[in-house]
Design a protein around this motif. Structure first.
Motif, PDB file in Angstrom:
ATOM      1  N   GLU A  28       0.752  -1.169   0.059  1.00  0.00           N
ATOM      2  CA  GLU A  28       0.163   0.011   0.078  1.00  0.00           C
ATOM      3  C   GLU A  28       0.979   1.332  -0.067  1.00  0.00           C
ATOM      4  N   ASP A  29       2.075   1.260   0.797  1.00  0.00           N
ATOM      5  CA  ASP A  29       2.845   2.581   0.888  1.00  0.00           C
ATOM      6  C   ASP A  29       3.673   2.582  -0.587  1.00  0.00           C
ATOM      7  N   LEU A  30       3.843   1.743  -1.157  1.00  0.00           N
ATOM      8  CA  LEU A  30       4.759   1.784  -2.486  1.00  0.00           C
ATOM      9  C   LEU A  30       4.238   1.414  -3.600  1.00  0.00           C
ATOM     10  N   LYS A  31       2.935   1.210  -3.736  1.00  0.00           N
ATOM     11  CA  LYS A  31       2.341   0.590  -5.204  1.00  0.00           C
ATOM     12  C   LYS A  31       2.464   1.458  -6.136  1.00  0.00           C
ATOM     13  N   GLU A  32       2.786   2.761  -5.841  1.00  0.00           N
ATOM     14  CA  GLU A  32       2.993   3.811  -7.021  1.00  0.00           C
ATOM     15  C   GLU A  32       4.369   3.502  -7.796  1.00  0.00           C
ATOM     16  N   ILE A  33       5.413   3.160  -6.706  1.00  0.00           N
ATOM     17  CA  ILE A  33       6.716   2.825  -7.441  1.00  0.00           C
ATOM     18  C   ILE A  33       6.913   1.483  -7.808  1.00  0.00           C
ATOM     19  N   VAL A  34       6.007   0.445  -7.669  1.00  0.00           N
ATOM     20  CA  VAL A  34       6.322  -0.748  -7.960  1.00  0.00           C
ATOM     21  C   VAL A  34       6.770  -1.156  -9.363  1.00  0.00           C
ATOM     22  N   PRO A  35       6.411  -0.562 -10.644  1.00  0.00           N
ATOM     23  CA  PRO A  35       6.719  -0.520 -11.880  1.00  0.00           C
ATOM     24  C   PRO A  35       8.326  -0.068 -11.929  1.00  0.00           C
ATOM     25  N   ASP A  36       8.457   0.950 -11.259  1.00  0.00           N
ATOM     26  CA  ASP A  36      10.017   1.517 -11.028  1.00  0.00           C
ATOM     27  C   ASP A  36      10.846   0.402 -10.377  1.00  0.00           C
ATOM     28  N   LEU A  37      10.397  -0.119  -9.343  1.00  0.00           N
ATOM     29  CA  LEU A  37      11.294  -1.228  -8.731  1.00  0.00           C
ATOM     30  C   LEU A  37      11.449  -2.392  -9.525  1.00  0.00           C
ATOM     31  N   LEU A  38      10.355  -2.847 -10.234  1.00  0.00           N
ATOM     32  CA  LEU A  38      10.371  -3.979 -11.078  1.00  0.00           C
ATOM     33  C   LEU A  38      11.497  -3.919 -12.257  1.00  0.00           C
ATOM     34  N   GLU A  39      11.895  -2.626 -12.520  1.00  0.00           N
ATOM     35  CA  GLU A  39      12.737  -2.215 -13.458  1.00  0.00           C
ATOM     36  C   GLU A  39      14.172  -2.527 -12.972  1.00  0.00           C
ATOM     37  N   TRP A  40      14.663  -2.809 -11.533  1.00  0.00           N
ATOM     38  CA  TRP A  40      15.566  -3.228 -11.162  1.00  0.00           C
ATOM     39  C   TRP A  40      15.872  -4.917 -11.434  1.00  0.00           C
ATOM     40  N   LEU A  41      14.837  -5.634 -11.857  1.00  0.00           N
ATOM     41  CA  LEU A  41      14.995  -6.851 -12.052  1.00  0.00           C
ATOM     42  C   LEU A  41      15.205  -7.285 -13.474  1.00  0.00           C
ATOM     43  N   GLN A  42      15.658  -6.236 -14.063  1.00  0.00           N
ATOM     44  CA  GLN A  42      15.938  -6.582 -15.636  1.00  0.00           C
ATOM     45  C   GLN A  42      17.380  -7.251 -15.723  1.00  0.00           C
ATOM     46  N   LEU A  56       9.876  -7.371  -3.738  1.00  0.00           N
ATOM     47  CA  LEU A  56       8.835  -7.963  -4.505  1.00  0.00           C
ATOM     48  C   LEU A  56       8.141  -8.911  -4.367  1.00  0.00           C
ATOM     49  N   GLU A  57       8.952 -10.117  -4.046  1.00  0.00           N
ATOM     50  CA  GLU A  57       8.368 -11.496  -3.849  1.00  0.00           C
ATOM     51  C   GLU A  57       7.423 -11.354  -2.600  1.00  0.00           C
ATOM     52  N   SER A  58       7.455 -10.703  -1.627  1.00  0.00           N
ATOM     53  CA  SER A  58       6.927 -10.498  -0.506  1.00  0.00           C
ATOM     54  C   SER A  58       5.468  -9.956  -0.989  1.00  0.00           C
ATOM     55  N   ILE A  59       5.207  -9.146  -1.787  1.00  0.00           N
ATOM     56  CA  ILE A  59       4.056  -8.682  -2.182  1.00  0.00           C
ATOM     57  C   ILE A  59       3.771  -9.314  -3.530  1.00  0.00           C
ATOM     58  N   ASN A  60       4.274 -10.309  -3.964  1.00  0.00           N
ATOM     59  CA  ASN A  60       4.052 -10.817  -5.342  1.00  0.00           C
ATOM     60  C   ASN A  60       2.569 -10.951  -5.679  1.00  0.00           C
ATOM     61  N   ASP A  61       1.542 -11.450  -4.809  1.00  0.00           N
ATOM     62  CA  ASP A  61       0.116 -11.475  -5.090  1.00  0.00           C
ATOM     63  C   ASP A  61      -0.655 -10.061  -5.184  1.00  0.00           C
ATOM     64  N   LYS A  62      -0.042  -8.972  -5.029  1.00  0.00           N
ATOM     65  CA  LYS A  62      -0.632  -7.735  -5.138  1.00  0.00           C
ATOM     66  C   LYS A  62       0.045  -7.103  -6.466  1.00  0.00           C
ATOM     67  N   ILE A  63       0.806  -7.568  -7.041  1.00  0.00           N
ATOM     68  CA  ILE A  63       1.470  -7.026  -8.356  1.00  0.00           C
ATOM     69  C   ILE A  63       1.553  -7.885  -9.632  1.00  0.00           C
ATOM     70  N   THR A  64       0.274  -8.645  -9.791  1.00  0.00           N
ATOM     71  CA  THR A  64      -0.120  -9.534 -11.052  1.00  0.00           C
ATOM     72  C   THR A  64      -0.131  -8.519 -12.028  1.00  0.00           C
ATOM     73  N   THR A  65      -0.616  -7.484 -12.087  1.00  0.00           N
ATOM     74  CA  THR A  65      -0.872  -6.489 -13.125  1.00  0.00           C
ATOM     75  C   THR A  65       0.436  -6.243 -13.802  1.00  0.00           C
ATOM     76  N   GLU A  66       1.237  -5.726 -12.918  1.00  0.00           N
ATOM     77  CA  GLU A  66       2.532  -5.012 -13.405  1.00  0.00           C
ATOM     78  C   GLU A  66       3.286  -6.620 -13.956  1.00  0.00           C
TER      79      GLU A  66
END
Length: 130
Positions: A28-42, A56-66
């Protein structure tokens, strides 16, 4: 609480101190920066990728769309490879499961070149997906 949420996006591939702070926040705190965080998994070889992926693994069930938008994108097959490597073993999402199966069963030419289909097949086998 951090004043500017964007301050929690690592600044470079060695920015471990910022990446370590992620674990103190909820999705909930970080949802707006999840796409930015995912870029670090390139590239999981970057030092910052490990702590970012753990968060991100700890919140994987909440980031399905991304996650799905990365897996369906045809521009960065290496990123797909790492996303499947990180989230394939733990996802409970039927939508992500379905896309991993699609990549394993009928990969694009570029997915084959980057061996994304091979990592997808490995996940299918280890999880006994049909």
């Amino acid at each position: 609480m951090i004043e500017n949420i964007k301050d929690l996006i690592p600044k470079n591939k060695g920015d471990l101190s910022t990446a370590q702070k992620l674990k103190n926040y909820s999705h909930e705190d970080l949802k707006e920066i999840v796409p930015d965080l995912l870029e670090w998994l390139q590239d999981l070889n970057w030092p910052v990728a490990k702590p970012v992926s753990e968060y991100l693994e700890s919140i994987n069930d909440k980031i399905t769309t991304e996650l799905l938008s990365i897996l369906k994108n045809n521009e960065d097959e290496v990123w797909k490879y790492w996303i499947i490597t990180v989230f394939g073993p733990i996802t409970q999402s039927p939508i992500i499961k379905s896309e991993i199966i699609r990549i394993a069963a009928s990969p694009t030419k570029n997915e084959m070149i980057q061996e994304v289909d091979e990592v997808a097949k490995g996940i299918m086998n280890s999880r006994n997906w049909k």
